[in-house]
Design a protein around this motif. Structure first.
Motif, PDB file in Angstrom:
ATOM      1  N   GLY A   1      47.424  45.128  39.229  1.00 26.52           N
ATOM      2  CA  GLY A   1      46.238  45.670  39.017  1.00 26.52           C
ATOM      3  C   GLY A   1      45.266  43.981  39.134  1.00 26.52           C
ATOM      4  O   GLY A   1      45.952  43.064  39.214  1.00 26.52           O
ATOM      5  N   CYS A   2      44.102  44.378  38.745  1.00 29.33           N
ATOM      6  CA  CYS A   2      43.039  43.566  38.990  1.00 29.33           C
ATOM      7  C   CYS A   2      42.979  42.722  37.527  1.00 29.33           C
ATOM      8  O   CYS A   2      43.697  43.114  36.712  1.00 29.33           O
ATOM      9  CB  CYS A   2      41.893  43.862  39.189  1.00 29.33           C
ATOM     10  N   GLN A   3      42.109  41.758  37.511  1.00 24.13           N
ATOM     11  CA  GLN A   3      41.905  41.172  35.992  1.00 24.13           C
ATOM     12  C   GLN A   3      41.425  41.959  34.858  1.00 24.13           C
ATOM     13  O   GLN A   3      41.881  41.703  34.029  1.00 24.13           O
ATOM     14  CB  GLN A   3      40.981  39.801  36.395  1.00 24.13           C
ATOM     15  N   CYS A   4      40.277  42.639  35.253  1.00 23.10           N
ATOM     16  CA  CYS A   4      39.786  43.411  34.111  1.00 23.10           C
ATOM     17  C   CYS A   4      40.522  44.884  33.697  1.00 23.10           C
ATOM     18  O   CYS A   4      40.194  45.364  32.994  1.00 23.10           O
ATOM     19  CB  CYS A   4      38.308  43.809  34.398  1.00 23.10           C
ATOM     20  N   GLY A   5      41.267  45.034  34.841  1.00 21.70           N
ATOM     21  CA  GLY A   5      42.144  46.370  34.472  1.00 21.70           C
ATOM     22  C   GLY A   5      41.561  47.680  34.965  1.00 21.70           C
ATOM     23  O   GLY A   5      42.037  48.797  34.850  1.00 21.70           O
ATOM     24  N   ALA A   6      40.289  47.620  35.724  1.00 24.22           N
ATOM     25  CA  ALA A   6      39.731  48.834  36.074  1.00 24.22           C
ATOM     26  C   ALA A   6      40.484  49.275  37.376  1.00 24.22           C
ATOM     27  O   ALA A   6      40.778  50.577  37.490  1.00 24.22           O
ATOM     28  CB  ALA A   6      38.197  48.415  36.595  1.00 24.22           C
ATOM     29  N   VAL A   7      41.222  48.508  38.203  1.00 30.42           N
ATOM     30  CA  VAL A   7      41.912  48.973  39.131  1.00 30.42           C
ATOM     31  C   VAL A   7      43.368  48.528  38.705  1.00 30.42           C
ATOM     32  O   VAL A   7      43.750  47.697  38.467  1.00 30.42           O
ATOM     33  CB  VAL A   7      41.642  47.832  40.557  1.00 30.42           C
TER      34      VAL A   7
ATOM     35  N   GLY B   1      38.835  44.472  46.891  1.00 29.13           N
ATOM     36  CA  GLY B   1      39.036  44.072  45.628  1.00 29.13           C
ATOM     37  C   GLY B   1      38.409  44.857  44.641  1.00 29.13           C
ATOM     38  O   GLY B   1      37.489  46.019  44.776  1.00 29.13           O
ATOM     39  N   CYS B   2      38.478  44.753  43.358  1.00 31.76           N
ATOM     40  CA  CYS B   2      37.928  45.400  42.287  1.00 31.76           C
ATOM     41  C   CYS B   2      36.433  45.185  42.133  1.00 31.76           C
ATOM     42  O   CYS B   2      35.801  44.032  42.507  1.00 31.76           O
ATOM     43  CB  CYS B   2      38.353  44.842  40.976  1.00 31.76           C
ATOM     44  N   GLY B   3      35.479  45.942  42.157  1.00 36.20           N
ATOM     45  CA  GLY B   3      34.098  45.966  42.168  1.00 36.20           C
ATOM     46  C   GLY B   3      33.729  45.499  41.074  1.00 36.20           C
ATOM     47  O   GLY B   3      32.516  44.877  40.856  1.00 36.20           O
ATOM     48  N   GLN B   4      34.409  45.412  39.782  1.00 39.92           N
ATOM     49  CA  GLN B   4      33.842  44.578  38.685  1.00 39.92           C
ATOM     50  C   GLN B   4      34.238  43.482  38.365  1.00 39.92           C
ATOM     51  O   GLN B   4      33.336  42.549  38.181  1.00 39.92           O
ATOM     52  CB  GLN B   4      34.458  45.830  37.554  1.00 39.92           C
ATOM     53  N   CYS B   5      35.569  43.138  38.642  1.00 40.99           N
ATOM     54  CA  CYS B   5      35.988  41.715  38.217  1.00 40.99           C
ATOM     55  C   CYS B   5      36.078  40.982  39.542  1.00 40.99           C
ATOM     56  O   CYS B   5      36.110  39.766  39.550  1.00 40.99           O
ATOM     57  CB  CYS B   5      37.138  41.644  37.401  1.00 40.99           C
ATOM     58  N   GLY B   6      35.872  41.536  40.689  1.00 39.89           N
ATOM     59  CA  GLY B   6      35.995  40.913  41.985  1.00 39.89           C
ATOM     60  C   GLY B   6      37.270  40.376  42.453  1.00 39.89           C
ATOM     61  O   GLY B   6      37.537  39.725  43.503  1.00 39.89           O
TER      62      GLY B   6
HETATM   63 ZN   LIG Z   1      38.748  44.417  37.791  1.00 36.06          ZN
END
Ligand SMILES: [Zn+2]
Ligand SMILES: [Zn+2]
Length: 165
Positions: free
Chosen positions: A15-21, A83-88
């Motif tokens: 997943g991505c850095q912020c966990g959204a994806v 990529g993640c729309g929140q953390c990029g």
């Molecule tokens: Zn993210």
């Protein structure tokens, strides 16, 4: 140097850095290699990035929304970066020339310890302090096709199975 790769038990997650994806890999990739092109240096903010081509049907998005950015690669082909729309954080690319395949960023796997590069591409633009292992499958620029990298990966996985049993 002979590389031995021990594949994990699939599925594995990342997943991505912020966990959204969050995503899941249902089976092994085709290869892992390092790319030293300028685009990958910008993308990773580091000396090179790692690429993990994998069949699209082996990747499942479990959570989150991916934002797309279409980039003209050094090769001239268009690569869709997702990529993640929140953390990029970019999790994979979709080369529009090969729609059945994704190129995942293996550093986004929860455990990427098994994802060892079997080769290097764009070595001519590597940072001067990066040492390339001459026994790997290396290309000065874009490889005409990825098959030599896939073959090297298959050999490394076969060697790892022999080693483990
Ligand atoms: Zn993210
Ligand atoms: Zn690159």
């Amino acid at each position: 140097m002979k590389i031995e790769i021990s594949l994990p038990d699939f599925p594995v997650e990342g997943g991505c850095q912020c966990g959204a994806v969050r995503y899941r890999l249902l089976g092994p990739p085709l290869a892992v290699y390092a790319c030293h092109c300028k685009d990958c240096q910008r993308l990773s903010g580091a000396a090179f990035s790692m690429s993990m081509p994998i069949a699209r049907e082996r990747v499942g998005l479990m959570r989150g929304t991916l934002t797309a950015y279409d980039k003209a690669a050094d090769s001239g082909r268009v690569v869709r970066m997702l990529g993640c729309g929140q953390c990029g954080i970019k999790v994979w690319n979709e080369p529009l020339s090969t729609p059945g395949m994704l190129v995942l960023k293996p550093g986004t796997l929860d455990d990427s310890s098994w994802a060892r590069p079997v080769g290097n591409i764009w070595t001519k633009s590597r940072m001067p302090w990066v040492e390339i292992d001459g026994s790997l499958v290396n290309f000065e620029g874009q490889p005409p096709d990825r098959q030599p990298l896939y073959d090297a990966w298959d050999r490394a996985v076969a060697a790892g199975q022999t080693y483990g049993s």
